[in-house]
Design a protein around this motif. Structure first.
Motif, PDB file in Angstrom:
ATOM      1  N   GLU A  67       0.814  -1.216   0.000  1.00  0.00           N
ATOM      2  CA  GLU A  67       0.000   0.000   0.000  1.00  0.00           C
ATOM      3  C   GLU A  67       0.849   1.268   0.000  1.00  0.00           C
ATOM      4  N   GLU A 114       2.918   4.149  -1.261  1.00  0.00           N
ATOM      5  CA  GLU A 114       3.027   4.857  -2.535  1.00  0.00           C
ATOM      6  C   GLU A 114       4.225   5.803  -2.466  1.00  0.00           C
ATOM      7  N   LEU A 158       6.151   2.894  -8.911  1.00  0.00           N
ATOM      8  CA  LEU A 158       6.259   4.195  -8.271  1.00  0.00           C
ATOM      9  C   LEU A 158       5.558   5.254  -9.122  1.00  0.00           C
ATOM     10  N   TYR A 159       5.261   6.365  -8.501  1.00  0.00           N
ATOM     11  CA  TYR A 159       4.745   7.527  -9.220  1.00  0.00           C
ATOM     12  C   TYR A 159       5.909   8.455  -9.515  1.00  0.00           C
ATOM     13  N   ARG A 182       0.870   6.589 -13.768  1.00  0.00           N
ATOM     14  CA  ARG A 182       1.866   6.814 -12.714  1.00  0.00           C
ATOM     15  C   ARG A 182       2.622   8.131 -12.851  1.00  0.00           C
ATOM     16  N   ALA A 202      -3.302   9.001  -6.096  1.00  0.00           N
ATOM     17  CA  ALA A 202      -2.103   8.846  -5.268  1.00  0.00           C
ATOM     18  C   ALA A 202      -2.284   9.453  -3.877  1.00  0.00           C
TER      19      ALA A 202
END
Length: 126
Positions: free
Chosen positions: A16, A18, A59-60, A82, A122
């Motif tokens: 979970e 981020e 990943l963002y 993303r 996000a």
């Protein structure tokens, strides 16, 4: 001296979580092939759950960038879901990012995702 914990295992334990990279993922989208290659050379089969690119792709990143080909590469690597708009203001002129995004052939759906929808997801915003 104790070895540092493997960050991939941390991501596996906390799915979970981020994480957000800055500046279109920096050099990661350009170097990911090399990173995966080195991983293959250094890790034995039983240790390898997945290639680093598979974890990094989760990943963002923001879209702070001044060169459209680099931003296009970040979009190709991370995917439309993303990458999100970022300004890095006051250290960066936000207009540079806007100009870079405008030079890319983005569909209306991709544009909404980058400018709004991805950040909402996000940051758990309504």
């Amino acid at each position: 001296m104790r070895a540092a914990a493997d960050p991939r295992r941390r991501l596996d334990r906390h799915p979970e979580l981020e994480l957000i990279l800055c500046h279109s993922g920096s050099l990661l989208p350009q170097l990911i092939g090399r990173i995966d290659y080195q991983f293959e050379l250094l890790v034995t089969g039983s240790e390898a759950k997945r290639a680093p690119s598979e974890s990094i792709r989760l990943l963002y990143t923001d879209a702070v960038c001044a060169w459209p080909p680099a931003l296009a590469n970040a979009l190709a690597f991370f995917g439309d879901s993303r990458v999100m708009f970022g300004t890095d203001d006051p250290f960066w002129e936000p207009q540079r990012t806007l100009d870079c995004l405008e030079e890319l052939p983005l569909s209306p759906e991709r544009t909404v995702a980058i400018y709004e929808a991805n950040a909402r997801r996000a940051f758990n915003l309504s």
